[in-house]
Design a protein around this motif. Structure first.
Motif, PDB file in Angstrom:
ATOM      1  N   LEU A   1      -7.257  25.226  51.232  1.00 52.55           N
ATOM      2  CA  LEU A   1      -5.867  25.143  50.787  1.00 52.55           C
ATOM      3  C   LEU A   1      -5.432  23.684  50.753  1.00 52.55           C
ATOM      4  CD1 LEU A   1      -4.258  28.051  52.864  1.00 52.55           C
ATOM      5  CD2 LEU A   1      -4.895  28.083  50.450  1.00 52.55           C
ATOM      6  N   GLY A   2      -5.172  23.169  49.557  1.00 53.13           N
ATOM      7  CA  GLY A   2      -4.735  21.789  49.395  1.00 53.13           C
ATOM      8  C   GLY A   2      -3.335  21.711  48.842  1.00 53.13           C
TER       9      GLY A   2
ATOM     10  N   ASP B   1       3.892  26.474  51.822  1.00 52.46           N
ATOM     11  CA  ASP B   1       3.109  27.531  51.175  1.00 52.46           C
ATOM     12  C   ASP B   1       1.753  27.695  51.851  1.00 52.46           C
ATOM     13  OD1 ASP B   1       4.781  28.287  48.644  1.00 52.46           O
ATOM     14  OD2 ASP B   1       4.800  26.104  48.714  1.00 52.46           O
ATOM     15  N   VAL B   2       1.178  26.590  52.319  1.00 53.40           N
ATOM     16  CA  VAL B   2      -0.072  26.675  53.077  1.00 53.40           C
ATOM     17  C   VAL B   2       0.150  27.524  54.325  1.00 53.40           C
ATOM     18  CG1 VAL B   2      -1.745  25.373  54.455  1.00 53.40           C
ATOM     19  CG2 VAL B   2      -1.003  24.497  52.237  1.00 53.40           C
ATOM     20  N   LEU B   3       1.265  27.296  54.995  1.00 54.70           N
ATOM     21  CA  LEU B   3       1.599  28.059  56.204  1.00 54.70           C
ATOM     22  C   LEU B   3       1.618  29.553  55.899  1.00 54.70           C
ATOM     23  CD1 LEU B   3       4.483  27.110  58.650  1.00 54.70           C
ATOM     24  CD2 LEU B   3       4.051  29.470  58.017  1.00 54.70           C
ATOM     25  N   THR B   4       2.250  29.925  54.791  1.00 52.23           N
ATOM     26  CA  THR B   4       2.350  31.337  54.421  1.00 52.23           C
ATOM     27  C   THR B   4       0.973  31.944  54.174  1.00 52.23           C
ATOM     28  OG1 THR B   4       4.520  30.978  53.429  1.00 52.23           O
ATOM     29  CG2 THR B   4       3.336  32.953  52.758  1.00 52.23           C
TER      30      THR B   4
ATOM     31  N   PHE C   1      -5.993  33.282  55.887  1.00 54.45           N
ATOM     32  CA  PHE C   1      -6.855  32.298  55.238  1.00 54.45           C
ATOM     33  C   PHE C   1      -7.295  31.271  56.286  1.00 54.45           C
ATOM     34  CE2 PHE C   1      -8.196  28.915  52.452  1.00 54.45           C
ATOM     35  CZ  PHE C   1      -8.702  29.583  51.344  1.00 54.45           C
ATOM     36  N   PRO C   2      -8.575  30.845  56.279  1.00 58.19           N
ATOM     37  CA  PRO C   2      -9.094  30.116  57.443  1.00 58.19           C
ATOM     38  C   PRO C   2      -8.822  28.628  57.534  1.00 58.19           C
ATOM     39  CG  PRO C   2     -10.871  30.550  55.896  1.00 58.19           C
ATOM     40  CD  PRO C   2      -9.659  31.249  55.352  1.00 58.19           C
TER      41      PRO C   2
ATOM     42  N   LEU D   1       4.185  21.282  62.139  1.00 60.12           N
ATOM     43  CA  LEU D   1       5.070  22.450  62.139  1.00 60.12           C
ATOM     44  C   LEU D   1       4.319  23.705  61.705  1.00 60.12           C
ATOM     45  CD1 LEU D   1       7.806  23.848  62.387  1.00 60.12           C
ATOM     46  CD2 LEU D   1       8.323  23.102  60.049  1.00 60.12           C
ATOM     47  N   GLY D   2       3.377  23.558  60.759  1.00 61.54           N
ATOM     48  CA  GLY D   2       2.606  24.709  60.326  1.00 61.54           C
ATOM     49  C   GLY D   2       1.847  25.345  61.476  1.00 61.54           C
ATOM     50  N   GLN D   3       1.168  24.510  62.267  1.00 64.66           N
ATOM     51  CA  GLN D   3       0.425  25.064  63.402  1.00 64.66           C
ATOM     52  C   GLN D   3       1.367  25.660  64.434  1.00 64.66           C
ATOM     53  OE1 GLN D   3       0.099  24.192  66.843  1.00 64.66           O
ATOM     54  NE2 GLN D   3      -1.456  25.795  67.103  1.00 64.66           N
ATOM     55  N   ILE D   4       2.468  24.971  64.719  1.00 65.28           N
ATOM     56  CA  ILE D   4       3.425  25.447  65.718  1.00 65.28           C
ATOM     57  C   ILE D   4       3.992  26.809  65.316  1.00 65.28           C
ATOM     58  CG2 ILE D   4       5.732  24.998  66.656  1.00 65.28           C
ATOM     59  CD1 ILE D   4       4.920  21.970  66.620  1.00 65.28           C
ATOM     60  N   ALA D   5       4.374  26.937  64.047  1.00 61.25           N
ATOM     61  CA  ALA D   5       4.950  28.195  63.575  1.00 61.25           C
ATOM     62  C   ALA D   5       3.929  29.322  63.612  1.00 61.25           C
ATOM     63  CB  ALA D   5       5.497  28.012  62.161  1.00 61.25           C
ATOM     64  N   LEU D   6       2.679  29.023  63.215  1.00 62.46           N
ATOM     65  CA  LEU D   6       1.650  30.059  63.233  1.00 62.46           C
ATOM     66  C   LEU D   6       1.295  30.462  64.659  1.00 62.46           C
ATOM     67  CD1 LEU D   6      -0.624  28.673  60.388  1.00 62.46           C
ATOM     68  CD2 LEU D   6       0.706  30.797  60.309  1.00 62.46           C
ATOM     69  N   ALA D   7       1.165  29.478  65.546  1.00 68.81           N
ATOM     70  CA  ALA D   7       0.843  29.780  66.940  1.00 68.81           C
ATOM     71  C   ALA D   7       1.942  30.608  67.597  1.00 68.81           C
ATOM     72  CB  ALA D   7       0.616  28.486  67.715  1.00 68.81           C
ATOM     73  N   ALA D   8       3.190  30.343  67.220  1.00 64.85           N
ATOM     74  CA  ALA D   8       4.310  31.107  67.780  1.00 64.85           C
ATOM     75  C   ALA D   8       4.266  32.569  67.346  1.00 64.85           C
ATOM     76  CB  ALA D   8       5.635  30.482  67.355  1.00 64.85           C
ATOM     77  N   GLN D   9       3.518  32.845  66.249  1.00 61.55           N
ATOM     78  CA  GLN D   9       3.315  34.226  65.794  1.00 61.55           C
ATOM     79  C   GLN D   9       1.959  34.770  66.242  1.00 61.55           C
ATOM     80  OE1 GLN D   9       4.071  34.468  61.488  1.00 61.55           O
ATOM     81  NE2 GLN D   9       5.387  32.678  61.673  1.00 61.55           N
TER      82      GLN D   9
END
Length: 339
Positions: A32-33, A69-72, A78-79, A86-94
């Motif tokens: 994802l770029g 969009d990568v976060l979504t 997607f690996p 923020l992307g990692q923080i938001a994903l980890a919080a879920q």
């Protein structure tokens, strides 16, 4: 006695360093770029000059409009991709098992404040009451809070008006708002219309000269990063090491031959030469796990918790993993959990 013929043939027997590494578990994969030099400079340079192939992997980019969009997409399983802390923080919080493999750039200076051409102030307190165009959903308004804390004005008296960045540029140029709070290349676009750069995440200009702020006193902290699912970190370490070796090569190549890399960046990222120049100059690139990356992580976590964007705090110790980068370039890892 060694023959001259054997001596001439000897170089061909030497195994190139890249071939001495363990073979990647996944030689071809999607990544994802984002077509943005704040997120994708090293990716674009590596793609243009064939550096991924040199390391035995072949990436197919699945381009996304933004890091959000990568976060979504990564939230759906997607690996691997590029993003922000923020992307990692938001994903980890879920409870998504996604980690930061490395930082790519300190992008704090790509965000900032520009006074519109109709706005002139002689004292920072004159910011009070001014109309500010900004984009909702990010932490850039904290820049005003930091300025207020340091220089003594009431940032709550600013009139914050939500707008898309391009809309904010037009509004500020016409005098419909006084100030644009945004990121590059929109800041640069307004300055070409007569606006005045006031501050970025790492510097301010309102004294009439550029004042670079110490790391501990920056107005904003933000990084671009590589995000990977734990399943790849555990199951495809050689693939990830090959990826990072290519990105380190790309980073070094850009730093020694920026002019030679720009055509490749233009081709891959599809950005014109002038905005590309402005954006790349604002970034501090480096394939690193260091203290500034951790500062960005903690700063963003505190903001996300404060506005209830995430339900529970996240920590750099759990969100940033050095296990891949330290195998590839141990000197690029200057922070580890517990440091």
């Amino acid at each position: 006695m060694i023959s001259r013929r054997l001596l001439l043939a000897a170089p061909a027997l030497i195994i190139p360093p890249t071939l001495a590494h363990a073979a990647p578990e996944e030689k071809e994969f999607e990544f994802l770029g984002v077509r943005d030099p704040q997120l994708g400079m090293q990716l674009a340079v590596a793609e243009h000059f064939g550096l991924f192939r040199e390391e035995g992997v072949n990436l197919t980019f699945r381009w996304q409009p933004s890091g959000g969009d990568v976060l979504t997409v990564m939230g759906s399983g997607f690996p691997i991709g590029v993003g922000s802390q923020l992307g990692q923080i938001a994903l980890a919080a879920q409870n998504m098992p996604v980690k930061i493999l490395t930082g790519l750039a300190d992008i704090s200076d790509t965000q900032g404040i520009v006074l519109g051409p109709h706005c002139r102030i002689s004292n920072i307190k004159e910011l009070e009451g001014k109309r500010v165009a900004f984009t909702q959903g990010n932490n850039s308004p904290l820049m005003f809070a930091k300025l207020a804390e340091r220089f003594g004005f009431d940032h709550t008296k600013l009139q914050m008006i939500p707008m898309a960045p391009s809309e904010g540029v037009i509004a500020a140029s016409k005098g419909d708002v006084d100030i644009l709070l945004s990121w590059q290349p929109f800041l640069h676009r307004l300055t070409t219309m007569g606006g005045t750069l006031f501050a970025t995440g790492g510097a301010h200009y309102f004294t009439g000269r550029k004042v670079v702020l110490p790391e501990a006193e920056k107005l904003l902290y933000s990084h671009s990063v590589i995000l990977a699912n734990e399943s790849w970190i555990q199951g495809k370490p050689n693939t990830l090491q090959a990826l990072l070796r290519a990105l380190i090569k790309a980073d070094a190549r850009f730093k020694v031959d920026r002019a030679g890399c720009m055509p490749g960046l233009q081709r891959v990222l599809r950005i014109g030469p002038e905005p590309l120049r402005v954006m790349t100059e604002a970034n501090r690139y480096g394939v690193l796990i260091d203290r500034p990356l951790v500062n960005s992580y903690r700063f963003t976590n505190d903001w996300a918790v404060g506005i209830k964007r995430i339900p529970t705090p996240q920590t750099p110790e759990s969100g940033i993993t050095p296990v891949v980068l330290e195998k590839v370039a141990p000197d690029n890892v200057t922070w580890r959990a517990g440091a």
